[in-house]
Scaffold this motif. Sequence first.
Motif, PDB file in Angstrom:
ATOM      1  N   LEU A 196      -4.879   9.366   1.379  1.00 11.87           N
ATOM      2  CA  LEU A 196      -5.461   8.240   0.653  1.00 11.87           C
ATOM      3  C   LEU A 196      -4.516   7.056   0.697  1.00 11.87           C
ATOM      4  O   LEU A 196      -3.296   7.212   0.589  1.00 11.87           O
ATOM      5  CB  LEU A 196      -5.721   8.617  -0.809  1.00 11.87           C
ATOM      6  CG  LEU A 196      -6.665   9.785  -1.047  1.00 11.87           C
ATOM      7  CD1 LEU A 196      -6.625  10.192  -2.509  1.00 11.87           C
ATOM      8  CD2 LEU A 196      -8.071   9.424  -0.614  1.00 11.87           C
ATOM      9  N   ARG A 197      -5.084   5.883   0.836  1.00 14.56           N
ATOM     10  CA  ARG A 197      -4.320   4.638   0.786  1.00 14.56           C
ATOM     11  C   ARG A 197      -4.783   3.919  -0.480  1.00 14.56           C
ATOM     12  O   ARG A 197      -5.973   3.684  -0.673  1.00 14.56           O
ATOM     13  CB  ARG A 197      -4.611   3.804   2.028  1.00 14.56           C
ATOM     14  CG  ARG A 197      -3.809   2.529   2.117  1.00 14.56           C
ATOM     15  CD  ARG A 197      -4.129   1.754   3.380  1.00 14.56           C
ATOM     16  NE  ARG A 197      -5.527   1.338   3.386  1.00 14.56           N
ATOM     17  CZ  ARG A 197      -6.433   1.707   4.281  1.00 14.56           C
ATOM     18  NH1 ARG A 197      -6.113   2.507   5.261  1.00 14.56           N
ATOM     19  NH2 ARG A 197      -7.681   1.272   4.210  1.00 14.56           N
ATOM     20  N   ILE A 250      -2.063   3.640 -11.303  1.00  6.38           N
ATOM     21  CA  ILE A 250      -2.779   3.813 -10.044  1.00  6.38           C
ATOM     22  C   ILE A 250      -4.263   3.878 -10.369  1.00  6.38           C
ATOM     23  O   ILE A 250      -4.697   4.702 -11.168  1.00  6.38           O
ATOM     24  CB  ILE A 250      -2.336   5.088  -9.315  1.00  6.38           C
ATOM     25  CG1 ILE A 250      -0.837   5.020  -9.012  1.00  6.38           C
ATOM     26  CG2 ILE A 250      -3.139   5.278  -8.033  1.00  6.38           C
ATOM     27  CD1 ILE A 250      -0.251   6.309  -8.516  1.00  6.38           C
ATOM     28  N   ASP A 251      -5.011   3.003  -9.742  1.00  3.71           N
ATOM     29  CA  ASP A 251      -6.458   2.986  -9.924  1.00  3.71           C
ATOM     30  C   ASP A 251      -7.078   3.820  -8.799  1.00  3.71           C
ATOM     31  O   ASP A 251      -7.344   3.320  -7.711  1.00  3.71           O
ATOM     32  CB  ASP A 251      -6.992   1.551  -9.900  1.00  3.71           C
ATOM     33  CG  ASP A 251      -8.479   1.474 -10.167  1.00  3.71           C
ATOM     34  OD1 ASP A 251      -9.111   2.536 -10.366  1.00  3.71           O
ATOM     35  OD2 ASP A 251      -9.010   0.349 -10.171  1.00  3.71           O
ATOM     36  N   MET A 263       0.838  -1.179   0.000  1.00  2.22           N
ATOM     37  CA  MET A 263       0.000   0.000   0.000  1.00  2.22           C
ATOM     38  C   MET A 263       0.883   1.242   0.000  1.00  2.22           C
ATOM     39  O   MET A 263       1.889   1.299   0.675  1.00  2.22           O
ATOM     40  CB  MET A 263      -0.845   0.045   1.254  1.00  2.22           C
ATOM     41  CG  MET A 263      -2.214  -0.564   1.267  1.00  2.22           C
ATOM     42  SD  MET A 263      -3.270  -0.289  -0.067  1.00  2.22           S
ATOM     43  CE  MET A 263      -4.126  -1.830   0.035  1.00  2.22           C
ATOM     44  N   THR A 264       0.421   2.213  -0.712  1.00  2.00           N
ATOM     45  CA  THR A 264       1.125   3.485  -0.791  1.00  2.00           C
ATOM     46  C   THR A 264       0.183   4.585  -0.335  1.00  2.00           C
ATOM     47  O   THR A 264      -1.021   4.508  -0.544  1.00  2.00           O
ATOM     48  CB  THR A 264       1.585   3.748  -2.238  1.00  2.00           C
ATOM     49  OG1 THR A 264       2.351   2.633  -2.694  1.00  2.00           O
ATOM     50  CG2 THR A 264       2.437   4.993  -2.326  1.00  2.00           C
ATOM     51  N   PHE A 265       0.748   5.615   0.279  1.00  2.00           N
ATOM     52  CA  PHE A 265      -0.049   6.737   0.753  1.00  2.00           C
ATOM     53  C   PHE A 265       0.125   7.938  -0.162  1.00  2.00           C
ATOM     54  O   PHE A 265       1.225   8.201  -0.667  1.00  2.00           O
ATOM     55  CB  PHE A 265       0.357   7.125   2.178  1.00  2.00           C
ATOM     56  CG  PHE A 265      -0.025   6.097   3.194  1.00  2.00           C
ATOM     57  CD1 PHE A 265      -1.339   5.948   3.591  1.00  2.00           C
ATOM     58  CD2 PHE A 265       0.941   5.284   3.757  1.00  2.00           C
ATOM     59  CE1 PHE A 265      -1.693   4.998   4.542  1.00  2.00           C
ATOM     60  CE2 PHE A 265       0.604   4.334   4.698  1.00  2.00           C
ATOM     61  CZ  PHE A 265      -0.720   4.190   5.088  1.00  2.00           C
ATOM     62  N   TYR A 266      -0.963   8.659  -0.354  1.00  2.00           N
ATOM     63  CA  TYR A 266      -0.994   9.878  -1.145  1.00  2.00           C
ATOM     64  C   TYR A 266      -1.799  10.910  -0.363  1.00  2.00           C
ATOM     65  O   TYR A 266      -2.700  10.555   0.387  1.00  2.00           O
ATOM     66  CB  TYR A 266      -1.668   9.631  -2.503  1.00  2.00           C
ATOM     67  CG  TYR A 266      -0.942   8.609  -3.335  1.00  2.00           C
ATOM     68  CD1 TYR A 266       0.028   8.999  -4.252  1.00  2.00           C
ATOM     69  CD2 TYR A 266      -1.210   7.258  -3.198  1.00  2.00           C
ATOM     70  CE1 TYR A 266       0.704   8.053  -5.015  1.00  2.00           C
ATOM     71  CE2 TYR A 266      -0.535   6.313  -3.947  1.00  2.00           C
ATOM     72  CZ  TYR A 266       0.417   6.718  -4.850  1.00  2.00           C
ATOM     73  OH  TYR A 266       1.092   5.784  -5.596  1.00  2.00           O
ATOM     74  N   VAL A 267      -1.455  12.183  -0.543  1.00  2.00           N
ATOM     75  CA  VAL A 267      -2.164  13.265   0.140  1.00  2.00           C
ATOM     76  C   VAL A 267      -2.698  14.227  -0.911  1.00  2.00           C
ATOM     77  O   VAL A 267      -1.990  14.575  -1.856  1.00  2.00           O
ATOM     78  CB  VAL A 267      -1.230  14.019   1.118  1.00  2.00           C
ATOM     79  CG1 VAL A 267      -1.940  15.191   1.761  1.00  2.00           C
ATOM     80  CG2 VAL A 267      -0.696  13.069   2.180  1.00  2.00           C
ATOM     81  N   ILE A 268      -3.944  14.652  -0.714  1.00  2.00           N
ATOM     82  CA  ILE A 268      -4.499  15.656  -1.613  1.00  2.00           C
ATOM     83  C   ILE A 268      -3.897  16.996  -1.209  1.00  2.00           C
ATOM     84  O   ILE A 268      -4.149  17.515  -0.130  1.00  2.00           O
ATOM     85  CB  ILE A 268      -6.032  15.688  -1.541  1.00  2.00           C
ATOM     86  CG1 ILE A 268      -6.587  14.339  -2.012  1.00  2.00           C
ATOM     87  CG2 ILE A 268      -6.574  16.839  -2.392  1.00  2.00           C
ATOM     88  CD1 ILE A 268      -8.087  14.222  -1.946  1.00  2.00           C
ATOM     89  N   VAL A 311      -0.295  14.127  -4.097  1.00  2.00           N
ATOM     90  CA  VAL A 311       1.154  13.927  -3.982  1.00  2.00           C
ATOM     91  C   VAL A 311       1.422  12.653  -3.199  1.00  2.00           C
ATOM     92  O   VAL A 311       0.883  12.450  -2.112  1.00  2.00           O
ATOM     93  CB  VAL A 311       1.830  15.135  -3.289  1.00  2.00           C
ATOM     94  CG1 VAL A 311       3.329  14.921  -3.173  1.00  2.00           C
ATOM     95  CG2 VAL A 311       1.524  16.422  -4.045  1.00  2.00           C
ATOM     96  N   GLY A 312       2.274  11.802  -3.769  1.00  2.00           N
ATOM     97  CA  GLY A 312       2.636  10.553  -3.118  1.00  2.00           C
ATOM     98  C   GLY A 312       3.774  10.738  -2.141  1.00  2.00           C
ATOM     99  O   GLY A 312       4.495  11.744  -2.180  1.00  2.00           O
ATOM    100  N   ASP A 313       3.952   9.767  -1.278  1.00  2.00           N
ATOM    101  CA  ASP A 313       5.065   9.807  -0.331  1.00  2.00           C
ATOM    102  C   ASP A 313       6.407   9.828  -1.050  1.00  2.00           C
ATOM    103  O   ASP A 313       7.401  10.274  -0.489  1.00  2.00           O
ATOM    104  CB  ASP A 313       5.004   8.612   0.622  1.00  2.00           C
ATOM    105  CG  ASP A 313       3.953   8.794   1.703  1.00  2.00           C
ATOM    106  OD1 ASP A 313       3.412   9.913   1.841  1.00  2.00           O
ATOM    107  OD2 ASP A 313       3.665   7.811   2.409  1.00  2.00           O
ATOM    108  N   ASP A 314       6.429   9.370  -2.292  1.00  2.00           N
ATOM    109  CA  ASP A 314       7.666   9.372  -3.070  1.00  2.00           C
ATOM    110  C   ASP A 314       7.911  10.706  -3.770  1.00  2.00           C
ATOM    111  O   ASP A 314       8.896  10.869  -4.476  1.00  2.00           O
ATOM    112  CB  ASP A 314       7.663   8.236  -4.097  1.00  2.00           C
ATOM    113  CG  ASP A 314       6.524   8.351  -5.101  1.00  2.00           C
ATOM    114  OD1 ASP A 314       5.746   9.328  -5.040  1.00  2.00           O
ATOM    115  OD2 ASP A 314       6.403   7.446  -5.951  1.00  2.00           O
TER     116      ASP A 314
END
Length: 87
Positions: free
Chosen positions: A41-42, A50-51, A1-6, A17-20
């Motif tokens: 978001l997870r 990315i779906d 799982m990857t985390f993203y922030v609006i 924006v992703g953690d990367d």
Amino acid sequence: MTFYVIDRIEGKIAVVVGDDGRSFDVPNRQLPRGCWEGTVLRVEARGETIDWSRAEIDEAERARRLEQARDALRRLGETDRGGDVKL
């Protein structure tokens, strides 16, 4: 799982924006209901794809990140002696 922030919402597009550090322009209609700026978001990324329709809001991760930021600010405040900044 990857985390993203609006990061922000620009009309009908959310900048996510992703953690990367990568950022994506995602149509709002592809994101879960209830998203706003700062929502974490997870979502599982499969390679470069990315779906976004499978993304889930992760309130626990958002709370953890906010607490981590508050702790960092508190620690910075503890070392501040006050007064003017000398350049």
